[in-house]
Design a protein around this motif. Structure first.
Motif, short mmCIF file in Angstrom:
data_model
loop_
_atom_site.label_atom_id
_atom_site.label_comp_id
_atom_site.label_asym_id
_atom_site.label_seq_id
_atom_site.Cartn_x
_atom_site.Cartn_y
_atom_site.Cartn_z
N PHE A 2 20.30 57.95 13.35
CA PHE A 2 19.70 58.83 14.35
C PHE A 2 20.45 58.72 15.68
N ARG A 3 20.80 57.51 16.04
CA ARG A 3 21.49 57.27 17.31
C ARG A 3 22.75 58.11 17.43
N ARG A 4 23.45 58.30 16.32
CA ARG A 4 24.70 59.09 16.32
C ARG A 4 24.48 60.55 16.71
N ARG A 5 23.26 61.03 16.59
CA ARG A 5 22.95 62.43 16.90
C ARG A 5 22.62 62.66 18.39
N LEU A 6 22.45 61.58 19.14
CA LEU A 6 22.06 61.72 20.55
C LEU A 6 23.27 62.06 21.42
N HIS A 7 23.01 62.82 22.47
CA HIS A 7 24.03 63.16 23.46
C HIS A 7 23.86 62.24 24.65
N ARG A 8 24.93 62.04 25.38
CA ARG A 8 24.93 61.18 26.57
C ARG A 8 24.38 59.79 26.24
N LEU A 9 24.76 59.26 25.09
CA LEU A 9 24.27 57.98 24.61
C LEU A 9 24.81 56.84 25.47
N ARG A 10 23.91 55.93 25.84
CA ARG A 10 24.30 54.76 26.61
C ARG A 10 23.39 53.59 26.24
N ARG A 11 23.94 52.38 26.34
CA ARG A 11 23.15 51.16 26.11
C ARG A 11 22.11 51.04 27.21
N TRP A 12 20.99 50.43 26.89
CA TRP A 12 19.90 50.27 27.84
C TRP A 12 19.32 48.87 27.70
#
Length: 192
Positions: free
Chosen positions: A15-25
């Protein structure tokens, strides 16, 4: 904002691969990922395995993310019913957690009415195998068919995990919508 809770990184990776503007939090005892899907801001929160870790992570994340509209508990679950095949998506219409002082009584948490059926229809509409029913959260893994069948007979639950009821309880306490959607990893007679 949507909060999605998962126990282990491997559970959320597709699912994470489908997110835009992905960043660690990471913030004050919570960590995971943030990104967006369309117009929806999403925070993925890693809980670790177990009821206490999940409750603590959910409580902290919900405090930090006061604008959360909905919470999803996702990842993998074990089948407690023979009817569930590996890969089936379980959408819980209620969550059960054993009472600490009783082997036969359960705390029951009911997600917002209609959420489970609506999600099941969407998932079925895109061709996924879906089962709707109660899910059980336990403090220790059920590692064989005998223990899984006994849990099903005692609770009536169709699937089991080790975090969701704790997450649901924290969401419910704050009036935040809760949804359970987990994929079956092990069939009822599979050993862990």
């Amino acid at each position: 904002m949507l909060l999605i809770f998962y126990a282990l990184e491997v559970e959320i990776r597709p699912f994470r691969r489908r997110l835009h503007r992905l960043r660690r939090w990471a913030a004050e005892g919570c960590n995971g990922w943030q990104g967006s899907l369309g117009d929806t801001e999403i925070t993925l929160v890693e809980t670790g395995v177990g009821i206490q870790r999940a409750a603590s992570s959910a409580r902290r994340a919900l405090e930090l993310m006061g604008s959360a509209r909905s919470v999803i508990s996702t990842g993998v679950a074990g089948a407690l019913s023979e009817e569930l095949a590996v890969g089936t998506i379980v959408v819980a219409d209620r969550l059960l957690c054993p009472s600490p002082d009783s082997n036969t009584e359960f705390t029951v948490i009911v997600p917002e009415r209609g959420c489970a059926q609506s999600l099941a229809q969407v998932l079925t509409g895109v061709g996924l195998s879906v089962a709707v029913g109660p899910a059980l959260t336990v403090p220790a893994a059920l590692s064989d068919g005998l223990s899984k069948r006994a849990a099903h007979a005692r609770s009536g639950a169709i699937a089991v995990d080790m975090e969701s009821a704790a997450i649901a309880g924290e969401a419910q306490a704050r009036g935040v919508n809760f949804v359970y959607a987990r994929s079956v990893l092990d069939a009822v007679d599979d050993r862990l």
